[in-house]
Design an enzyme around this catalytic site. Sequence first.
Site, short mmCIF file in Angstrom:
data_model
loop_
_atom_site.label_atom_id
_atom_site.label_comp_id
_atom_site.label_asym_id
_atom_site.label_seq_id
_atom_site.Cartn_x
_atom_site.Cartn_y
_atom_site.Cartn_z
N ASP A 141 36.85 28.87 44.18
CA ASP A 141 36.49 29.95 43.20
C ASP A 141 38.09 31.19 43.12
OD1 ASP A 141 34.33 32.84 43.93
OD2 ASP A 141 35.15 32.28 42.21
N LYS A 192 40.40 34.37 41.57
CA LYS A 192 40.35 34.58 41.01
C LYS A 192 40.47 36.26 41.57
CE LYS A 192 35.41 35.57 41.20
NZ LYS A 192 34.55 35.01 41.45
N ASN A 202 38.92 38.04 44.38
CA ASN A 202 39.20 37.40 45.90
C ASN A 202 40.55 37.45 46.21
OD1 ASN A 202 36.49 37.22 45.60
ND2 ASN A 202 36.61 34.69 45.15
N ASP A 234 37.73 35.71 50.74
CA ASP A 234 36.07 34.70 50.16
C ASP A 234 35.48 33.59 50.17
OD1 ASP A 234 35.09 37.42 47.93
OD2 ASP A 234 34.52 36.48 49.97
N THR A 290 32.06 35.30 37.02
CA THR A 290 32.27 35.37 35.64
C THR A 290 32.57 33.28 35.35
OG1 THR A 290 34.38 35.79 35.93
CG2 THR A 290 33.30 37.18 35.19
#
Length: 273
Positions: free
Chosen positions: A137, A139, A142, A155, A175
């Site tokens: 994840d 991005k 995070n 995260d 997203t």
Amino acid sequence: QPTAEPKQWCLADFEVGKSLGKGNFGHVFLAKEKKSGFIVALKVLYKRQLATTNIEKQLRREVEIQGNLRHPNILRLYGYFHDDTRVFLILEYAAKGELFAELQIKKKFTEYEAAKYVAQMTNALLYLHSKRVIHRDIKPENLMLGLNGELKIGDFGWSVRTGKLDTRRGTLCGTLDYLPPEMVEGRSHDKNVDVWSLGVLLYELIVGDPPFESDGVEEITYTRIMKVDLHIPKYVSRDATDLITRLLRYSSSDRLSLKAVMHHPFIVKHIHP
Ligand SMILES: Nc1ncnc2c1ncn2[C@@H]1O[C@H](COP(=O)(O)OP(=O)(O)OP(=O)(O)O)[C@@H](O)[C@H]1O
Ligand SMILES: O=C(O)c1cc(-c2cccc(F)c2)nc2ccccc12
Ligand SMILES: [Mg+2]
């Protein structure tokens, strides 16, 4: 030398300060551990909410994974505790907040700044993968920034231990922008999903928007990811363009290895000039 048993914490051990923000499930506060004066970020999650969304399992996994990681570019989880209604995570305080916020203010970074963040990210991912953990994840939302602007991966909600390759269609929230083709299709995926996301991150830091964005129309983003429909603006340097194209490859085994990223001219020329 007895191994240090993790201390049993409770809310009374902390002086709770200002709110650092609210997330999907958590409310995060600045807090000070009374005895040591140590400043932390205290993340409060409500059991009722966790139970209904059966996120509890994911949270326990996040706590288990992040609690065992020690790296300057990975946000520390010092411990956790719970009372009858809430779960509390004792997190490292990222004094400069989210990279995402800085990107929104600056619109885009210089290639030097982008190279610095990508190098720190690569170091963190090399460490994670050495522990057989995939983040999944990556991005800007995070990625947090420490006191000296150093990047900290936060995260671990979507991270997994790679022991078993899970091809279940996780309900992926947020997203699609950062997801590689194999995850968008719910196919089996390996640690190279993080390498793809690194390419998306590099592109977004330099250009200001993610490469396959289509202002919120998910189907178009989905199609663009599957086709690796990549358009790199002319102002992006040859080296940055080369690295981006070597990371954003449809087939995960064609993507550059993290070690090779560290030795790529784009990183070397900016980090060890
Ligand atoms: N360790 C931290 N240091 C400083 N600020 C933090 C820290 N953790 C979270 N925050 C801030 O608190 C806000 C909420 O954090 P949280 O992680 O709960 O939000 P989220 O990531 O949007 O939601 P979720 O993690 O549930 O997907 C974020 O906007 C973030 O800026
Ligand atoms: O009542 C419990 O035993 C409980 C404990 C925890 C928990 C405890 C430590 C770490 C962690 F990540 C989660 N989470 C919950 C979520 C919903 C409902 C109950 C619980
Ligand atoms: Mg978060």
